[in-house]
Design a protein around this motif. Structure first.
Motif, PDB file in Angstrom:
ATOM      1  N   TYR A 179       0.838  -1.208   0.000  1.00  0.00           N
ATOM      2  CA  TYR A 179       0.000   0.000   0.000  1.00  0.00           C
ATOM      3  C   TYR A 179       0.867   1.250   0.000  1.00  0.00           C
ATOM      4  O   TYR A 179       0.595   2.210  -0.736  1.00  0.00           O
ATOM      5  CB  TYR A 179      -0.926  -0.005   1.207  1.00  0.00           C
ATOM      6  N   ALA A 180       1.912   1.251   0.822  1.00  0.00           N
ATOM      7  CA  ALA A 180       2.795   2.419   0.877  1.00  0.00           C
ATOM      8  C   ALA A 180       3.446   2.673  -0.474  1.00  0.00           C
ATOM      9  O   ALA A 180       3.545   3.825  -0.925  1.00  0.00           O
ATOM     10  CB  ALA A 180       3.861   2.222   1.956  1.00  0.00           C
ATOM     11  N   ALA A 181       3.859   1.607  -1.148  1.00  0.00           N
ATOM     12  CA  ALA A 181       4.497   1.770  -2.461  1.00  0.00           C
ATOM     13  C   ALA A 181       3.498   2.295  -3.484  1.00  0.00           C
ATOM     14  O   ALA A 181       3.828   3.167  -4.297  1.00  0.00           O
ATOM     15  CB  ALA A 181       5.078   0.435  -2.912  1.00  0.00           C
ATOM     16  N   ALA A 182       2.260   1.779  -3.446  1.00  0.00           N
ATOM     17  CA  ALA A 182       1.242   2.241  -4.389  1.00  0.00           C
ATOM     18  C   ALA A 182       0.863   3.693  -4.118  1.00  0.00           C
ATOM     19  O   ALA A 182       0.704   4.486  -5.053  1.00  0.00           O
ATOM     20  CB  ALA A 182       0.009   1.348  -4.293  1.00  0.00           C
ATOM     21  N   LEU A 183       0.709   4.056  -2.850  1.00  0.00           N
ATOM     22  CA  LEU A 183       0.361   5.428  -2.496  1.00  0.00           C
ATOM     23  C   LEU A 183       1.475   6.387  -2.887  1.00  0.00           C
ATOM     24  O   LEU A 183       1.213   7.502  -3.380  1.00  0.00           O
ATOM     25  CB  LEU A 183       0.069   5.521  -0.995  1.00  0.00           C
ATOM     26  N   ALA A 184       2.718   5.974  -2.679  1.00  0.00           N
ATOM     27  CA  ALA A 184       3.855   6.822  -3.045  1.00  0.00           C
ATOM     28  C   ALA A 184       3.895   7.059  -4.549  1.00  0.00           C
ATOM     29  O   ALA A 184       4.079   8.189  -5.010  1.00  0.00           O
ATOM     30  CB  ALA A 184       5.157   6.180  -2.573  1.00  0.00           C
ATOM     31  N   ALA A 185       3.710   6.003  -5.326  1.00  0.00           N
ATOM     32  CA  ALA A 185       3.744   6.153  -6.782  1.00  0.00           C
ATOM     33  C   ALA A 185       2.562   6.965  -7.285  1.00  0.00           C
ATOM     34  O   ALA A 185       2.695   7.758  -8.226  1.00  0.00           O
ATOM     35  CB  ALA A 185       3.754   4.771  -7.442  1.00  0.00           C
ATOM     36  N   ALA A 186       1.404   6.797  -6.657  1.00  0.00           N
ATOM     37  CA  ALA A 186       0.204   7.497  -7.115  1.00  0.00           C
ATOM     38  C   ALA A 186       0.260   8.987  -6.835  1.00  0.00           C
ATOM     39  O   ALA A 186      -0.304   9.790  -7.593  1.00  0.00           O
ATOM     40  CB  ALA A 186      -1.032   6.892  -6.453  1.00  0.00           C
ATOM     41  N   THR A 187       0.908   9.388  -5.759  1.00  0.00           N
ATOM     42  CA  THR A 187       0.900  10.788  -5.338  1.00  0.00           C
ATOM     43  C   THR A 187       2.232  11.490  -5.535  1.00  0.00           C
ATOM     44  O   THR A 187       2.346  12.681  -5.247  1.00  0.00           O
ATOM     45  CB  THR A 187       0.504  10.885  -3.855  1.00  0.00           C
ATOM     46  N   GLY A 188       3.248  10.762  -5.998  1.00  0.00           N
ATOM     47  CA  GLY A 188       4.553  11.382  -6.221  1.00  0.00           C
ATOM     48  C   GLY A 188       5.391  11.512  -4.975  1.00  0.00           C
ATOM     49  O   GLY A 188       6.449  12.135  -5.008  1.00  0.00           O
ATOM     50  N   LYS A 189       4.948  10.928  -3.857  1.00  0.00           N
ATOM     51  CA  LYS A 189       5.736  10.937  -2.628  1.00  0.00           C
ATOM     52  C   LYS A 189       6.616   9.701  -2.598  1.00  0.00           C
ATOM     53  O   LYS A 189       6.143   8.595  -2.851  1.00  0.00           O
ATOM     54  CB  LYS A 189       4.826  10.945  -1.398  1.00  0.00           C
ATOM     55  N   ARG A 190       7.862   9.872  -2.280  1.00  0.00           N
ATOM     56  CA  ARG A 190       8.779   8.753  -2.320  1.00  0.00           C
ATOM     57  C   ARG A 190       9.150   8.291  -0.910  1.00  0.00           C
ATOM     58  O   ARG A 190       9.158   9.071   0.040  1.00  0.00           O
ATOM     59  CB  ARG A 190      10.059   9.133  -3.081  1.00  0.00           C
ATOM     60  N   LYS A 191       9.446   6.997  -0.810  1.00  0.00           N
ATOM     61  CA  LYS A 191       9.952   6.379   0.412  1.00  0.00           C
ATOM     62  C   LYS A 191       9.016   6.613   1.598  1.00  0.00           C
ATOM     63  O   LYS A 191       9.455   6.972   2.691  1.00  0.00           O
ATOM     64  CB  LYS A 191      11.352   6.899   0.724  1.00  0.00           C
ATOM     65  N   LEU A 192       7.716   6.394   1.379  1.00  0.00           N
ATOM     66  CA  LEU A 192       6.770   6.551   2.485  1.00  0.00           C
ATOM     67  C   LEU A 192       7.024   5.559   3.603  1.00  0.00           C
ATOM     68  O   LEU A 192       6.775   5.853   4.771  1.00  0.00           O
ATOM     69  CB  LEU A 192       5.337   6.387   1.970  1.00  0.00           C
TER      70      LEU A 192
END
Length: 338
Positions: A292-305
Motif C-alpha cells: 500500500y505504501a508503495a502504491a500510495l507513493a507512486a500514485a501521489t509522487g511521494k517517495r519512500k513513504l
C-alpha cells in the motif's frame, strides 16, 4: 443491551464489566480493540460492518459518535452490547456532545482490552492530520476511507502527506479483487509491459491507487480515461511484443471479461464486497502494509513513504476555535456627535 444516558466514563467501564460477567465473556478471546469514529447517520452501517469483521477477528468494538463540540454542556450516552446481534464482539456505542467530544480518549482509554493491538477506523471524513486525534495516535493501525471525503482524490493525497507505517485506506482494500485477477493473468508471462490505461471516474480514489500499484510493480505510469459509470470499469495493458490484455467489468453481472491477443476471452467473477469484508481484510495484518505504501507513493509522487517515522505524537488542536467568531475591532473611545 444496556443503555446509559447522561452518564460518565467510570459508569461505562463498570457496566461493561458487569455485562461481560453476565454473558460469560473472556477477555483472552479478543484479538484486538477496534475504535470506530463515525457520524450519527452511519452508526448502523459501522455496526453491520464490524459484525462481519468480528466473525473473523473477535474484538472489543468502541464506536465514537461526536456531536457539536461548541455546546456548553458535555454529555455522554452509551449503549453496551456483548455478543448477541453484533456477533463475537463486545461493543460500546458512545455518543459524545460538547467539549467531551474533544477528549474522547479520556473515556476510551480505560475501555481498551488489555494486551491486544488497537486499531482505529474512521468511517467518516478522514482527518487531515491523524496526530491531531489521540484516538489515532494510540492505535497500532489506522484505517481511513477517502471515499467518505468531499474530494476523495485530494483526501488520498492528504494521506500520503500524513503517512506513517501502519496507516491504510479502504480504497486500497476495494481494489484487492482487481489486483488478484491481474496478478493471476500474468502467470507464465515473461514479456514486459509497455503501457497501461485505467478506465474510471475522474475522482475515483481506487483508480488512483490502482495506477500507483501498476507503476510500482511494472514501472509504467498508467494513462487515465474517464468511463461512463461511478466505479472503475477496465484496466488495459499493452506488452512490449505488441500483444494487449484487458480486464473489462460487466457493470450489471458482477463479472469481468479477460481479453488477450491470440487467446479466447475468459469470464472471471468480480463482485462488489460489503464494507465488513473490506474491513476484515485490513484487520488481517497489523504490521505496516508495504505494498500500500508503495502504491500510495507512486500514485501521489511521494517517495519512500515506508521510511517515515512510525511513532506519532499527539498535537493538540481545538476544533471549537474555528466555530468562534473573531472579535471585532472596537475603538478605545467613541465620539458621539450631538
Amino acid at each position: 443491551m444496556i443503555g446509559l444516558w447522561d452518564t460518565t466514563g467510570i459508569e461505562v467501564v463498570k457496566a461493561l464489566a458487569n455485562e461481560r460477567r453476565s454473558a460469560g465473556g473472556l477477555t483472552s478471546g479478543l484479538a484486538l480493540t477496534l475504535i470506530s469514529v463515525v457520524d450519527e447517520r452511519q452508526v448502523r452501517e459501522a455496526e453491520a460492518a464490524a459484525t462481519i469483521a468480528a466473525s473473523a477477528h473477535p474484538c472489543r468494538l468502541l464506536i465514537i459518535v461526536r456531536a457539536d463540540v461548541t455546546q456548553q454542556r458535555s454529555r455522554l450516552d452509551a449503549e453496551i452490547v456483548v455478543g448477541g446481534r453484533l456477533g463475537p464482539c463486545e461493543a460500546v456505542v458512545m455518543r459524545m456532545q460538547g467539549r467531551l467530544a474533544l477528549h474522547a480518549e479520556s473515556v476510551v482509554m480505560p475501555l481498551l482490552a488489555p494486551d491486544v493491538p488497537v486499531v482505529t477506523w474512521w468511517q467518516c471524513t478522514p482527518p487531515d492530520r491523524i496526530a491531531y486525534d489521540p484516538l489515532g495516535v494510540v492505535a497500532d493501525r489506522r484505517i481511513t476511507d477517502s471515499a467518505q471525503a468531499d474530494d476523495p482524490v485530494a483526501a488520498l493525497r492528504v494521506r500520503s502527506d500524513d503517512y506513517v507505517p501502519g496507516d491504510t485506506d479502504l480504497a486500497w482494500s476495494r481494489i484487492t479483487p482487481w489486483r488478484t485477477l491481474l496478478a493471476g493473468a500474468f502467470d507464465g508471462n515473461r514479456v514486459g509491459v509497455r503501457s497501461a490505461t485505467i478506465v474510471a471516474p475522474e475522482h475515483d480514489p481506487t483508480a488512483l491507487l490502482m495506477g500507483g500499484w501498476l507503476e510500482a510493480r511494472l514501472g509504467v505510469h498508467p494513462a487515465r480515461r474517464t468511463g461512463t459509470s461511478r466505479i472503475m470499469e477496465a484496466v488495459e495493458l499493452e506488452f512490449e511484443d505488441g500483444d494487449a490484455m484487458s480486464l473489462v467489468r460487466d457493470l450489471n453481472a458482477g463479472i469481468v471479461r479477460l481479453r488477450r491477443t491470440g487467446q479466447p476471452d475468459r469470464i472471471l467473477p468480480l463482485t462488489r464486497r460489503p464494507l465488513g469484508d473490506e474491513l476484515a481484510e485490513e484487520l488481517r495484518r497489523l504490521d505496516p502494509d508495504q505494498p500500500y505504501a508503495a502504491a500510495l507513493a507512486a500514485a501521489t509522487g511521494k517517495r519512500k513513504l515506508d521510511e517515515h517515522t512510525a511513532p506519532r505524537v499527539h498535537i493538540w488542536k481545538d476544533p471549537a476555535l474555528a466555530e468562534r467568531p473573531e472579535p471585532a475591532d472596537t475603538p478605545l473611545q467613541e465620539t458621539v456627535a450631538s
